[in-house]
Design a protein around this motif. Structure first.
Motif, mmCIF file in Angstrom:
data_model
loop_
_atom_site.group_PDB
_atom_site.id
_atom_site.type_symbol
_atom_site.label_atom_id
_atom_site.label_comp_id
_atom_site.label_asym_id
_atom_site.label_seq_id
_atom_site.Cartn_x
_atom_site.Cartn_y
_atom_site.Cartn_z
ATOM 1 N N GLN A 190 0.830 -1.201 0.000
ATOM 2 C CA GLN A 190 0.000 0.000 0.000
ATOM 3 C C GLN A 190 0.867 1.255 0.000
ATOM 4 O O GLN A 190 0.590 2.218 -0.725
ATOM 5 C CB GLN A 190 -0.919 -0.004 1.224
ATOM 6 C CG GLN A 190 -1.768 1.256 1.369
ATOM 7 C CD GLN A 190 -2.517 1.297 2.693
ATOM 8 O OE1 GLN A 190 -2.720 0.270 3.344
ATOM 9 N NE2 GLN A 190 -2.912 2.498 3.103
ATOM 10 N N PHE A 191 1.903 1.249 0.797
ATOM 11 C CA PHE A 191 2.804 2.403 0.882
ATOM 12 C C PHE A 191 3.499 2.644 -0.457
ATOM 13 O O PHE A 191 3.629 3.785 -0.907
ATOM 14 C CB PHE A 191 3.833 2.183 1.991
ATOM 15 C CG PHE A 191 4.627 3.413 2.342
ATOM 16 C CD1 PHE A 191 4.116 4.372 3.196
ATOM 17 C CD2 PHE A 191 5.892 3.616 1.808
ATOM 18 C CE1 PHE A 191 4.850 5.505 3.526
ATOM 19 C CE2 PHE A 191 6.630 4.741 2.127
ATOM 20 C CZ PHE A 191 6.104 5.692 2.991
ATOM 21 N N HIS A 192 3.952 1.568 -1.109
ATOM 22 C CA HIS A 192 4.566 1.696 -2.437
ATOM 23 C C HIS A 192 3.589 2.335 -3.426
ATOM 24 O O HIS A 192 3.979 3.179 -4.245
ATOM 25 C CB HIS A 192 4.976 0.323 -2.961
ATOM 26 C CG HIS A 192 6.217 -0.215 -2.329
ATOM 27 N ND1 HIS A 192 6.679 -1.491 -2.573
ATOM 28 C CD2 HIS A 192 7.101 0.331 -1.466
ATOM 29 C CE1 HIS A 192 7.790 -1.696 -1.881
ATOM 30 N NE2 HIS A 192 8.056 -0.609 -1.202
ATOM 31 N N ASP A 193 2.322 1.924 -3.361
ATOM 32 C CA ASP A 193 1.326 2.448 -4.293
ATOM 33 C C ASP A 193 1.036 3.929 -4.024
ATOM 34 O O ASP A 193 0.885 4.718 -4.963
ATOM 35 C CB ASP A 193 0.027 1.646 -4.194
ATOM 36 C CG ASP A 193 0.176 0.229 -4.731
ATOM 37 O OD1 ASP A 193 1.134 -0.017 -5.493
ATOM 38 O OD2 ASP A 193 -0.648 -0.632 -4.370
ATOM 39 N N GLU A 221 7.664 7.312 -4.738
ATOM 40 C CA GLU A 221 8.988 7.933 -4.673
ATOM 41 C C GLU A 221 9.623 7.817 -3.293
ATOM 42 O O GLU A 221 10.787 8.168 -3.126
ATOM 43 C CB GLU A 221 8.892 9.403 -5.083
ATOM 44 C CG GLU A 221 8.508 9.590 -6.550
ATOM 45 C CD GLU A 221 8.495 11.046 -6.965
ATOM 46 O OE1 GLU A 221 8.750 11.909 -6.092
ATOM 47 O OE2 GLU A 221 8.243 11.325 -8.144
ATOM 48 N N TYR A 222 8.863 7.324 -2.316
ATOM 49 C CA TYR A 222 9.415 7.135 -0.969
ATOM 50 C C TYR A 222 9.783 5.664 -0.785
ATOM 51 O O TYR A 222 9.358 5.002 0.151
ATOM 52 C CB TYR A 222 8.405 7.539 0.104
ATOM 53 C CG TYR A 222 7.901 8.960 0.027
ATOM 54 C CD1 TYR A 222 8.537 9.920 -0.745
ATOM 55 C CD2 TYR A 222 6.767 9.348 0.742
ATOM 56 C CE1 TYR A 222 8.075 11.239 -0.813
ATOM 57 C CE2 TYR A 222 6.294 10.647 0.696
ATOM 58 C CZ TYR A 222 6.944 11.580 -0.100
ATOM 59 O OH TYR A 222 6.474 12.870 -0.157
ATOM 60 N N ASP A 223 10.567 5.158 -1.693
ATOM 61 C CA ASP A 223 10.851 3.714 -1.719
ATOM 62 C C ASP A 223 12.229 3.374 -1.165
ATOM 63 O O ASP A 223 12.811 2.363 -1.517
ATOM 64 C CB ASP A 223 10.716 3.181 -3.145
ATOM 65 C CG ASP A 223 11.710 3.822 -4.103
ATOM 66 O OD1 ASP A 223 12.409 4.774 -3.712
ATOM 67 O OD2 ASP A 223 11.793 3.354 -5.265
ATOM 68 N N GLY A 224 12.724 4.211 -0.290
ATOM 69 C CA GLY A 224 14.048 3.996 0.279
ATOM 70 C C GLY A 224 15.120 4.847 -0.350
ATOM 71 O O GLY A 224 16.239 4.891 0.170
ATOM 72 N N ARG A 225 14.793 5.538 -1.456
ATOM 73 C CA ARG A 225 15.811 6.386 -2.082
ATOM 74 C C ARG A 225 16.252 7.476 -1.105
ATOM 75 O O ARG A 225 15.505 7.894 -0.224
ATOM 76 C CB ARG A 225 15.293 6.976 -3.392
ATOM 77 C CG ARG A 225 14.131 7.910 -3.270
ATOM 78 C CD ARG A 225 13.530 8.239 -4.638
ATOM 79 N NE ARG A 225 12.868 7.085 -5.230
ATOM 80 C CZ ARG A 225 12.201 7.122 -6.390
ATOM 81 N NH1 ARG A 225 12.140 8.247 -7.077
ATOM 82 N NH2 ARG A 225 11.610 6.034 -6.862
ATOM 83 N N GLU A 226 17.477 7.880 -1.241
ATOM 84 C CA GLU A 226 18.120 8.837 -0.335
ATOM 85 C C GLU A 226 18.391 8.239 1.042
ATOM 86 O O GLU A 226 18.604 8.963 2.017
ATOM 87 C CB GLU A 226 17.289 10.117 -0.199
ATOM 88 C CG GLU A 226 17.189 10.926 -1.482
ATOM 89 C CD GLU A 226 18.568 11.371 -1.990
ATOM 90 O OE1 GLU A 226 19.355 11.912 -1.195
ATOM 91 O OE2 GLU A 226 18.846 11.146 -3.190
ATOM 92 N N THR A 227 18.401 6.913 1.138
ATOM 93 C CA THR A 227 18.841 6.241 2.363
ATOM 94 C C THR A 227 19.889 5.195 2.000
ATOM 95 O O THR A 227 19.969 4.740 0.857
ATOM 96 C CB THR A 227 17.684 5.545 3.106
ATOM 97 O OG1 THR A 227 17.274 4.386 2.370
ATOM 98 C CG2 THR A 227 16.501 6.475 3.296
ATOM 99 N N SER A 260 13.069 7.659 4.092
ATOM 100 C CA SER A 260 12.984 8.191 2.734
ATOM 101 C C SER A 260 11.836 9.182 2.635
ATOM 102 O O SER A 260 11.972 10.273 2.049
ATOM 103 C CB SER A 260 12.786 7.040 1.741
ATOM 104 O OG SER A 260 12.668 7.501 0.415
ATOM 105 N N ALA A 261 10.704 8.830 3.225
ATOM 106 C CA ALA A 261 9.538 9.716 3.213
ATOM 107 C C ALA A 261 9.799 10.973 4.039
ATOM 108 O O ALA A 261 9.472 12.093 3.616
ATOM 109 C CB ALA A 261 8.321 8.970 3.743
ATOM 110 N N ALA A 262 10.381 10.779 5.215
ATOM 111 C CA ALA A 262 10.648 11.921 6.087
ATOM 112 C C ALA A 262 11.645 12.890 5.450
ATOM 113 O O ALA A 262 11.501 14.116 5.565
ATOM 114 C CB ALA A 262 11.172 11.439 7.434
ATOM 115 N N LYS A 263 12.642 12.330 4.779
ATOM 116 C CA LYS A 263 13.639 13.188 4.135
ATOM 117 C C LYS A 263 13.013 14.013 3.015
ATOM 118 O O LYS A 263 13.402 15.161 2.769
ATOM 119 C CB LYS A 263 14.790 12.340 3.606
ATOM 120 C CG LYS A 263 15.981 13.165 3.108
ATOM 121 C CD LYS A 263 17.181 12.287 2.856
ATOM 122 C CE LYS A 263 18.348 13.105 2.269
ATOM 123 N NZ LYS A 263 18.780 14.190 3.164
#
Length: 930
Positions: free
Chosen positions: A36-39, A43-49, A430-433
């Motif tokens: 659900q979160f991916h959907d 863009e908050y899929d772990g990038r920038e971590t 990733s989302a918080a960033k």
């Protein structure tokens, strides 16, 4: 308009059906909300971590670990802290022979073509040569023997390394083993070039992917690789991207990975070595301070706990977390369950997020063929007790990435749950960033968020699941709420100490009474709470509300306050009418802020065990009949074992026409697993009995678990009974006539048959082991010797200095013929005389210390067994033992023909069993000199 709407809804329905059809199940992401979160937030899929994988290594060349979701290189650094792939290099000269130029080192007899034909040249013609030998994998857990598939196992892969005029070092290695470097490309440090290296495998995929690191000051090249598979599997769960043709992914496919090898796969199970774990943490700490990305450690390594939360590694991690509160650490809670108080080392640390393991119904079906109607906690997932662990539970079974050499890609364990939780932390950061780029989120606050947002699983207690089943959307909502409300500026952590008589100082983070038989309802117990931010010089005054989740756990107050740095206390009592029945009682008192926010602050956990008693009133027997148990459900039986017990016997019985298929586990008073197995009677009447001899007194836990693959409930009868027979020599045993004194210390009449035999000889050694080099012991077999067994034991305090210990027996060619590893403060390794020749073997004990310079004391006992034992003559081999009435037993020990080796003594055993049974119920060792 109507036609368009109809078409629109048809398209939506088709998309939904397609999504269901292709929804991935090999790495479960549905019930945790990851899908659900991916959907919702693609863009908050772990990038920038960055995810640090501390493990056996990571193979960055396999599908799923090559690129991130944004097309970047997935693995951006790889470091080996074990030394497994360290190869020394030496000065090289250039010689010409038959118009061919070679790099040579005559002292080492190294020689390889290619001098003068490399694409780069060395500064001042200063070249170095080394060789990567194929025998490096002689004892690898991967089973690799012929890495390039050419039919031989002794290939030499020569390399030349040097510093270029541009100031960087390179390596040219003979990857195709043709003796010539001219056709090879240069490799730089992997971190700088992101260039993996492969050894050409004839007619096959490369078995391994290598990352190269050059250390000129130490004159070595470190070849990083994963010949254990475990680390690559964990990396795929945490952050795999497009695994296989269908392109399923791990939890955080956008994250980068830094691979840190802490386990040497030439040792049993990829054991850690001295400071390999510590150095990995230090490296992650260093990198996290250099980059602007959140760094999350995933470590699926550890051993059992003897004194939970008191290990040297746990202390180091606590110090590191205090010094760097923005380094996130996700650890596996260990696989020593389902007994309580089985959380491992160092996951018992309060400074890390520890995950238990769930088997999801999708993975159960597609990977194990099990028809579970629900997600269940895996039977072996370790449980808490004195420590408040696990923090939560995550999917712990998956099909994921593995190196090409791996025989399978299906694994389960808390090892798989930890990287899953790591991926969840990566998604949140990733989302918080992205949404709150200026927010600094302390690690303890992030752990608090995922604990509080987790969903409690029905049928499990906090001791099994911590906060519950991880849930990403709920965690993200809570994290946003805390950030927006400024909670990150109000956040506090606390240290809680409570009564725990099994632990040093009789205190632990949780109230833990393993034997509550003394409770009468008048007792009061106290929790001591300290605010950890004691260095804060600003005024602090906070009030709290207390709420117990269970009726038997009664706090004396409803409110609490802490002023500045004072210690607060919470007194509790128990409702003894509820604690009347034997069993496990586990619950929490929730402590929330006494304001409109009602923010959860901390929890007070209490665990009380009321055991079944064994005494003369029940003839030292307890029985349970026609017990029905569902698949994957755990029934716990706590047994108070009195002092002087000579054996615990438990018997599982199945009746005709009733299905029985269960696992069983026996745990001692310290929560250490001592027996385990499977009883599968199907629909037949049958029974299985197991004995555990000479238990220390205390409360043992016997668990019966319904087998998870079954489609129907099991029904079983269970009987546990104890004996209390003591046996000791009158005087010192020696060849000839001797006297043994038997006594039954229980209040029952016991009839026994007695036999004995001389089995071999033994040698005891008191060792002092340090971190500088392994302990080595050489031995041979004589023609009449069948086996050698080596028992070792150390104190709990010394055990806490370790992160591992490998026990390996090598033959004369250096091949490991038997290996094992330490799980608790005791272990053994046995090897049979299979060759029946004069070959010399070597036993090595290789302790992995948390801190270099440490030392431990170890008692090592070598038992040598003869091929043919010698019966001990017993003049009267039957006895009736009345309570507390000693019986003298005359035995005759013959004079053995084989002389004793120096420093040894003969050993044998005396066996006791019930008349009419040939099953040994109790045995005592006999030792005597020639």
């Amino acid at each position: 308009m109507k036609t368009r709407l109809t078409l629109y809804f048809l398209i939506i329905l088709l998309l939904q059906l397609t999504a269901q059809e292709y929804s991935q199940s090999f790495i479960a992401i549905k019930d945790t909300g990851v899908e659900q979160f991916h959907d919702e937030y693609p863009e908050y899929d772990g990038r920038e971590t960055i995810i640090f994988v501390f493990d056996t290594g990571v193979d960055m060349g396999v599908d799923g670990l090559v690129k991130t979701s944004t097309g970047e290189v997935k693995v951006i650094d790889a470091q080996d802290f074990t030394g497994q792939g360290d190869i020394k290099f030496f000065g090289a000269d250039i010689d010409e022979e038959d118009d061919i130029e070679y790099f040579v080192n005559e002292d080492k007899d190294y020689k390889v073509k290619g001098a003068g034909k490399l694409s780069l040249t060395a500064t001042d013609d200063d070249y170095f040569i080394g060789v990567l030998p194929e025998e490096l994998w002689l004892n690898s857990g991967s089973g690799i023997k012929d890495i390039n598939g050419n039919g031989t196992r002794d290939d030499l892969f020569y390399f030349v390394t040097f510093k270029t005029p541009d100031g960087y070092w390179v390596v040219y290695i003979d990857t195709n083993c043709d003796g010539d470097l001219a056709d090879e490309e240069p490799f730089r440090n992997y971190k700088d070039s992101l260039q993996p290296m492969f050894i050409t495998a004839k007619d096959n995929l490369p078995l391994l992917t290598f990352a190269i690191n050059i250390f000129p000051e130490e004159q070595k090249v470190s070849f990083f690789f994963d010949d254990g598979s475990h680390g690559t599997h964990c990396a795929g769960i945490a952050s795999g991207c497009n695994i296989g043709e269908n392109g399923f992914s791990g939890v955080a496919p956008g994250a980068n990975v830094i691979a840190c090898k802490i386990g040497n796969n030439n040792f049993s199970g990829g054991a850690t070595v001295t400071e390999s774990m510590k150095k990995a943490f230090q490296y992650a700490d260093k990198i996290s301070k250099e980059v602007e990305k959140p760094c999350i450690i995933s470590m699926s390594y550890g051993i059992g706990s003897e004194i939970e939360g008191h290990s040297e590694m746990a202390k180091f991690i606590s110090g590191l977390a205090e010094e760097n509160p923005y380094l996130y650490m996700s650890l596996s809670n260990s696989n020593e369950g389902p007994g309580i108080s089985s959380t491992g080392l160092p996951s018992a640390s309060s400074s890390v997020l520890s995950s238990g393991a769930v088997l999801t119904k999708e993975v159960a079906s597609d990977a194990y063929g099990a028809s579970l109607g629900r997600d269940v906690i895996l039977h072996f997932s370790s449980r808490g007790g004195a420590v408040l662990k696990p923090d939560l539970v995550s999917p712990g079974a998956a099909i994921a990435t593995v190196p090409n050499h791996a025989r399978g890609d299906r694994m389960w364990g808390t090892s798989m749950a930890a990287p899953y939780s790591t991926g969840v932390l990566s998604l949140l950061m990733s989302a918080a960033k992205a949404e709150f780029p200026d927010a600094k989120i302390p690690s303890q606050m992030l752990y608090k968020v995922v604990r509080e947002s987790a969903v409690p699983m029905e049928g499990y207690r906090p001791i099994d699941q911590g906060g519950g089943y991880v849930n990403v959307p709920a965690a993200w909502r809570l994290l946003k709420k805390y950030i927006k409300s400024g909670e990150i500026n109000k956040f506090e952590t606390y240290t809680v100490r409570a009564f725990a008589p099994n632990l040093p100082g009789h205190t632990a983070p949780g109230l833990y009474i393993r034997n509550g038989i003394f409770l009468n309802g008048t007792e009061n117990f106290t929790y001591k709470i300290n605010r950890n931010d004691f260095q804060n010089t600003s005024k602090f005054y906070r009030t709290y509300n207390l709420r117990s989740e269970c009726e038997w756990l009664l706090p004396a107050q409803k409110k609490l306050h802490i002023r500045n740095n004072q210690t607060a206390s919470v007194d509790v009592s128990f409702d003894n009418t509820i604690l009347a029945k034997p069993g496990l009682y586990n619950g929490k008192i929730f402590v929330t802020r006494a304001d409109k926010s009602a923010t959860p602050e901390f929890e007070l956990m209490a665990t009380v065990v009321i055991p079944y008693l064994f005494n003369s009133d029940n003839s030292y027997v307890q029985s349970w009949k026609d017990v029905e148990i569902a698949p994957a459900v755990n029934h716990r039986y706590f047994l108070q074992i009195p002092a002087g017990t000579s054996n615990i016997r438990f018997k599982i019985h199945s009746a005709a026409n009733k299905f029985t298929h269960v696992r069983y586990y026996l745990f001692d008073n310290d929560g250490r697993q001592r027996k385990s197995g499977v009883f599968n009677a199907g629909m037949q009447e049958n029974f299985y009995e197991e004995y555990f001899m000479h238990p220390d007194p205390g409360v043992y836990e016997l668990d019966i678990v319904g087998y998870y693959t079954d489609n129907t409930n099991s029904v079983y009868d269970l009987t546990v009974d104890l004996d209390g027979i003591t046996c000791k020599a009158v005087g010192k045993l020696a060849p000839g006539s001797n006297t043994l004194q038997l006594e039954n210390i229980f209040n029952e009449v016991k009839k026994v048959n007695i036999s004995g035999e001389l089995l071999g000889y033994k040698k005891s050694s008191d060792l002092e082991l340090g971190s500088s080099e392994p302990y080595t012991y050489k031995f041979k077999f004589d023609k009449d010797e069948a086996a050698k067994k080596f028992d070792l034991k150390m104190s709990k305090e010394d055990f806490n200095k370790l992160t591992d210990m490998a026990l390996v027996i090598y033959d004369s060619k250096g091949k490991a013929v038997k290996s094992d590893a330490l799980s608790y403060s005791f272990a053994n390794i046995k090897y049979w005389n299979v060759q029946d020749n004069d070959e010399e073997y070597t036993l090595k004990l290789m302790p992995g210390f948390a801190n270099a310079g440490s030392r431990i004391s170890v008692k090592l006992i070598e038992y040598t067994s003869y091929k043919n034992s010698t019966p001990v003559k017993i003049r009267k081999n039957k006895a009736t033992l009345y309570p507390t009435t000693p019986v003298k037993l005359e035995i005759e020990i013959g004079n053995p023909e084989k002389p004793l080796p120096s420093g040894t003594e003969y050993w044998g055993k005396c066996y006791f069993n019930n008349p009419g049974s040939d099953k040994t119920e109790t045995e005592y060792q006999l030792f005597f000199n020639n």
